[in-house]
Design a protein around this motif. Sequence first.
Motif, PDB file in Angstrom:
ATOM      1  N   PRO A 708      70.631   7.818 -19.339  1.00 26.52           N
ATOM      2  CA  PRO A 708      69.424   7.415 -20.079  1.00 26.52           C
ATOM      3  C   PRO A 708      68.908   8.539 -20.971  1.00 26.52           C
ATOM      4  N   GLN A 709      68.290   8.168 -22.069  1.00 31.74           N
ATOM      5  CA  GLN A 709      67.692   9.179 -22.937  1.00 31.74           C
ATOM      6  C   GLN A 709      66.441   9.792 -22.318  1.00 31.74           C
ATOM      7  N   PHE A 710      65.704   9.001 -21.561  1.00 27.77           N
ATOM      8  CA  PHE A 710      64.427   9.478 -21.035  1.00 27.77           C
ATOM      9  C   PHE A 710      64.351   9.203 -19.543  1.00 27.77           C
ATOM     10  N   MET A 711      63.857  10.199 -18.788  1.00 22.74           N
ATOM     11  CA  MET A 711      63.627  10.032 -17.356  1.00 22.74           C
ATOM     12  C   MET A 711      62.295  10.675 -16.975  1.00 22.74           C
ATOM     13  N   TYR A 712      61.612   9.998 -16.078  1.00 19.37           N
ATOM     14  CA  TYR A 712      60.391  10.550 -15.489  1.00 19.37           C
ATOM     15  C   TYR A 712      60.533  10.507 -13.968  1.00 19.37           C
ATOM     16  N   LYS A 713      60.163  11.607 -13.312  1.00 18.06           N
ATOM     17  CA  LYS A 713      60.144  11.649 -11.853  1.00 18.06           C
ATOM     18  C   LYS A 713      58.792  12.181 -11.404  1.00 18.06           C
ATOM     19  N   GLY A 714      58.241  11.598 -10.373  1.00 20.69           N
ATOM     20  CA  GLY A 714      56.956  12.058  -9.873  1.00 20.69           C
ATOM     21  C   GLY A 714      56.845  11.844  -8.377  1.00 20.69           C
ATOM     22  N   SER A 715      56.004  12.631  -7.733  1.00 24.46           N
ATOM     23  CA  SER A 715      55.767  12.451  -6.305  1.00 24.46           C
ATOM     24  C   SER A 715      54.425  13.064  -5.932  1.00 24.46           C
ATOM     25  N   ILE A 716      53.856  12.513  -4.892  1.00 25.67           N
ATOM     26  CA  ILE A 716      52.634  13.051  -4.299  1.00 25.67           C
ATOM     27  C   ILE A 716      52.913  13.228  -2.815  1.00 25.67           C
ATOM     28  N   ALA A 717      52.715  14.429  -2.313  1.00 28.19           N
ATOM     29  CA  ALA A 717      52.935  14.722  -0.900  1.00 28.19           C
ATOM     30  C   ALA A 717      51.667  15.333  -0.321  1.00 28.19           C
ATOM     31  N   TYR A 718      51.330  14.907   0.891  1.00 24.11           N
ATOM     32  CA  TYR A 718      50.104  15.419   1.522  1.00 24.11           C
ATOM     33  C   TYR A 718      50.376  15.708   2.991  1.00 24.11           C
ATOM     34  N   THR A 719      49.931  16.869   3.423  1.00 26.86           N
ATOM     35  CA  THR A 719      50.073  17.284   4.816  1.00 26.86           C
ATOM     36  C   THR A 719      48.705  17.624   5.371  1.00 26.86           C
ATOM     37  N   ILE A 720      48.380  17.044   6.503  1.00 27.73           N
ATOM     38  CA  ILE A 720      47.149  17.370   7.196  1.00 27.73           C
ATOM     39  C   ILE A 720      47.476  17.507   8.681  1.00 27.73           C
ATOM     40  N   GLY A 721      47.386  18.704   9.161  1.00 23.75           N
ATOM     41  CA  GLY A 721      47.760  18.964  10.540  1.00 23.75           C
ATOM     42  C   GLY A 721      49.235  18.683  10.752  1.00 23.75           C
ATOM     43  N   ASP A 722      49.546  17.830  11.703  1.00 22.15           N
ATOM     44  CA  ASP A 722      50.934  17.498  12.026  1.00 22.15           C
ATOM     45  C   ASP A 722      51.421  16.236  11.323  1.00 22.15           C
ATOM     46  N   PHE A 723      50.611  15.696  10.426  1.00 20.94           N
ATOM     47  CA  PHE A 723      50.975  14.469   9.720  1.00 20.94           C
ATOM     48  C   PHE A 723      51.332  14.774   8.275  1.00 20.94           C
ATOM     49  N   GLU A 724      52.456  14.189   7.813  1.00 22.83           N
ATOM     50  CA  GLU A 724      52.892  14.335   6.432  1.00 22.83           C
ATOM     51  C   GLU A 724      53.159  12.956   5.854  1.00 22.83           C
ATOM     52  N   THR A 725      52.851  12.785   4.591  1.00 29.03           N
ATOM     53  CA  THR A 725      53.200  11.542   3.914  1.00 29.03           C
ATOM     54  C   THR A 725      53.490  11.826   2.454  1.00 29.03           C
ATOM     55  N   HIS A 726      54.264  10.984   1.836  1.00 25.53           N
ATOM     56  CA  HIS A 726      54.594  11.173   0.422  1.00 25.53           C
ATOM     57  C   HIS A 726      54.984   9.845  -0.206  1.00 25.53           C
ATOM     58  N   VAL A 727      54.777   9.766  -1.493  1.00 24.47           N
ATOM     59  CA  VAL A 727      55.241   8.648  -2.313  1.00 24.47           C
ATOM     60  C   VAL A 727      55.928   9.250  -3.525  1.00 24.47           C
ATOM     61  N   ASP A 728      57.117   8.779  -3.839  1.00 31.86           N
ATOM     62  CA  ASP A 728      57.780   9.274  -5.044  1.00 31.86           C
ATOM     63  C   ASP A 728      58.266   8.109  -5.883  1.00 31.86           C
TER      64      ASP A 728
END
Length: 817
Positions: A708-728
């Motif tokens: 592809p000519q154009f690509m976008y990648k993004g993610s949000i990751a959050y850690t609080i104590g022993d819990f981690e979550t992310h969306v990409d």
Amino acid sequence: MTSRRILALSTVLGGLAITPQLHAATASSTPEPRRTPAPAHASAHAPAAVQASVPPPKTPAADHAAAGARPGSPQPGSLRPAGTKPLTAVGTEAISIFGHGSTRQMTSVTRGMMQQSVPGTSPLKVLSQLPGVLYQSADPFGAYEYSSQMFMRGFSQSQLGFTLDDIPLGDQQFNNYNGLAVTRAIISDDVGGVDVSQGAGAIDVASTSNLGGAIQIHSLDPSHERGGTVAQTFGSNSTMRTYARFESGDLNASGTRFYVAYARLNGNLWKGGGYDHSDQVNAKFVQPLARESSLKLFFDWSSIQQFDYQDMTKNWLHTVGPNLANYYPNYTAAYNAAQGIYPAALTKTNDPFDAAYYAGTANRVDYLGGLTLDENLTSSLNWKTTLYAHSDNGYSTWTTPYMPSPNGAPLSQRIQTPGVTRGGFQTALTWKVARHTVNAGVWYEYGNFTEGRYFSQAPLLGQGSLGNPTTGFPAAQVFATAWQEAFSTRTFVFHMQDTYKVTNNLTVNAGFKSMIVNSGNSVPTQNAAINGTQIAQGHLEASNAFLPQVSANWRFLPHNELFFDVSHNMRSFPLDGFGTNVSATPWTASQSSFQATRNSLKPETDWVYEGGYRYTTPLISALASLYRINFSNRLQLITNNAGINPITAVQNVGGVTTNGAEASVTLRPVNGLSIYNSFSYAHSTYDQNVATSGGIEPTRGKLVPNYPQFMYKGSIAYTIGDFETHVDGSYLSHRELTYTNDLHVPGYFLMNFGARYRFGKVGPLKGVTASFNIYNLTNKTYIATTNELGNSFTNTGYNYFLMGAPRQFFGTISASF
């Protein structure tokens, strides 16, 4: 399936006659279609945040222990030249992965980032979050090899370099002749980190294919503490994966230690019948030596059995839908289809005979081992040597309706038996003197690649079934040998480079490598009645005595640096004779064509120019780069006609020019929160039209297919104590399917989700962790791998691709003891 459809790419001499721009024409041709792929699982969340959130502060001792290093002791190999040292790490290094200090664009993926994906996910798939990197697979894990497709700045995976602990892994083609797929070389849980050079690989990377960048994978070292890890994954399509690792801990005062790990995967295909199964064992031994030197031994055993997903065309997608699949295990349906009696859905297609088969499978067993001595001879002189060996054997099957059996059955089973045996060594000295770090070394490898194609008899309807083709080679039923071939290759590469620290803020690296790759083949069996034309036999040498590279890094202000890199690269000729790979190999030509062009045939070369800017602080990590690639003597596999009777040729399509830009930024506004975005643009076009026997093909100024000519990648990751979550998420613009750009697949946006919670110590267990991943969060229907059977000049109606997996769910429970 090593011989899948692409393997069925039999060649017919004459579709594209040799012209001054045709360096090698076509070869064997059978009136049968392409081959089907190899197995796939269905699981794995696509790589998550490329920038892990800031972890809690760790003590130096904890950092070393996490990396498998003795607390308080420096690591071996510290004399490695600047800009070529591994950038992978654990702990706080995960907050800055843009290779600050490197003289070329380097990006590192840490172990922590890999752990955000479902266990078993290919390390290459994790890299798909990096700018300029495109990875496609029909399965969520990225372990289905036939569909594995990687591009970096427009270069395909067969034009990149891959190593594991300095062991060369070849060019990663499906039907690999000089290496081993990453997923079979190491269990993903045992990967310590991955270093990626998007522009040009370092001079000392052991590869003869890296026209573009290089990917260097590092295995995890054993822990200093005795214990182990067990993990169980469950998920969609009856996926079950088990992983277990035992750590010996330090066995004596010197720190002798090892680990042994085992992984087992079982999962059904996400559409149709069949499954993906694999067993794998890794072991690593480390013996620390005097002067912070070390001796390390790595071993890998892998066994896979995979069923294929069926290739798709736009016609089949629009008439049948994305869930079109092969008939397995319904032998009656496949038998009837071979006689022209089709299921109702397939009668709507333009080619129901070719739209589905009984099954395609792959069965492979590999052994890989490497021994590395990293010896600090003095405080300023290091000697590093790696010895390695690799053996691959197995078979792949495809049930073809284009070859009837002698007993009267309208179909038979086509079998291919690829085998690889190779071994070699690398040795290099690194000498640090004043402001210079001089590195020089050699790499030698001798390899054999053998392959044969056979046909075995299928039972008559009512007298049995072909059953599960992965359960054993049906030697007793073989009634024809189409061909047998054997290649041997000797590779010799010398490199020398100097990293000069001109000032405390300015570093320059300059060097060159010399490469000689001599390959030749023998063809003891060629059945003209089955294959059509006969392929060539003979030797070719790809050599260049001076392939230079110059790069620099200037830290002009605190947190700010500029870098540039210029390199000249060459790719050796890929090995293949009977169209079993989508590769531009000269040996597919007829003997006369081969002889006529062998003296003038030139290997692919290019010049790569890149420059960029990095900004690194605890709050922001940013990267911006520009690059230009001038590609000469580009050899392309040109495919015409249907998969049933393909016509392929290898052509020198002249030059290709690529101009591109990439930008990445990671923000850490508050403790535990990481926001990552990357953008990449690449304009890669052919410099001239291509002359064929049918006239001039208007390729000048047309975009190179599949990227592809154009690509976008993004993610949000959050850690609080022993819990981690992310969306990409990632967006790809449309991709061209033909060389003249008259057909393309649409772009798409794909999202993934993951969460993990560490319960800590539970009873006798040191730590228990639970994780949950969703792949393709919005259940997007999209086209993943494109033109796995090769590209054509124009829309032929047989431009193949593979569908991406729908939404998948996976959960994992792991514990350490």
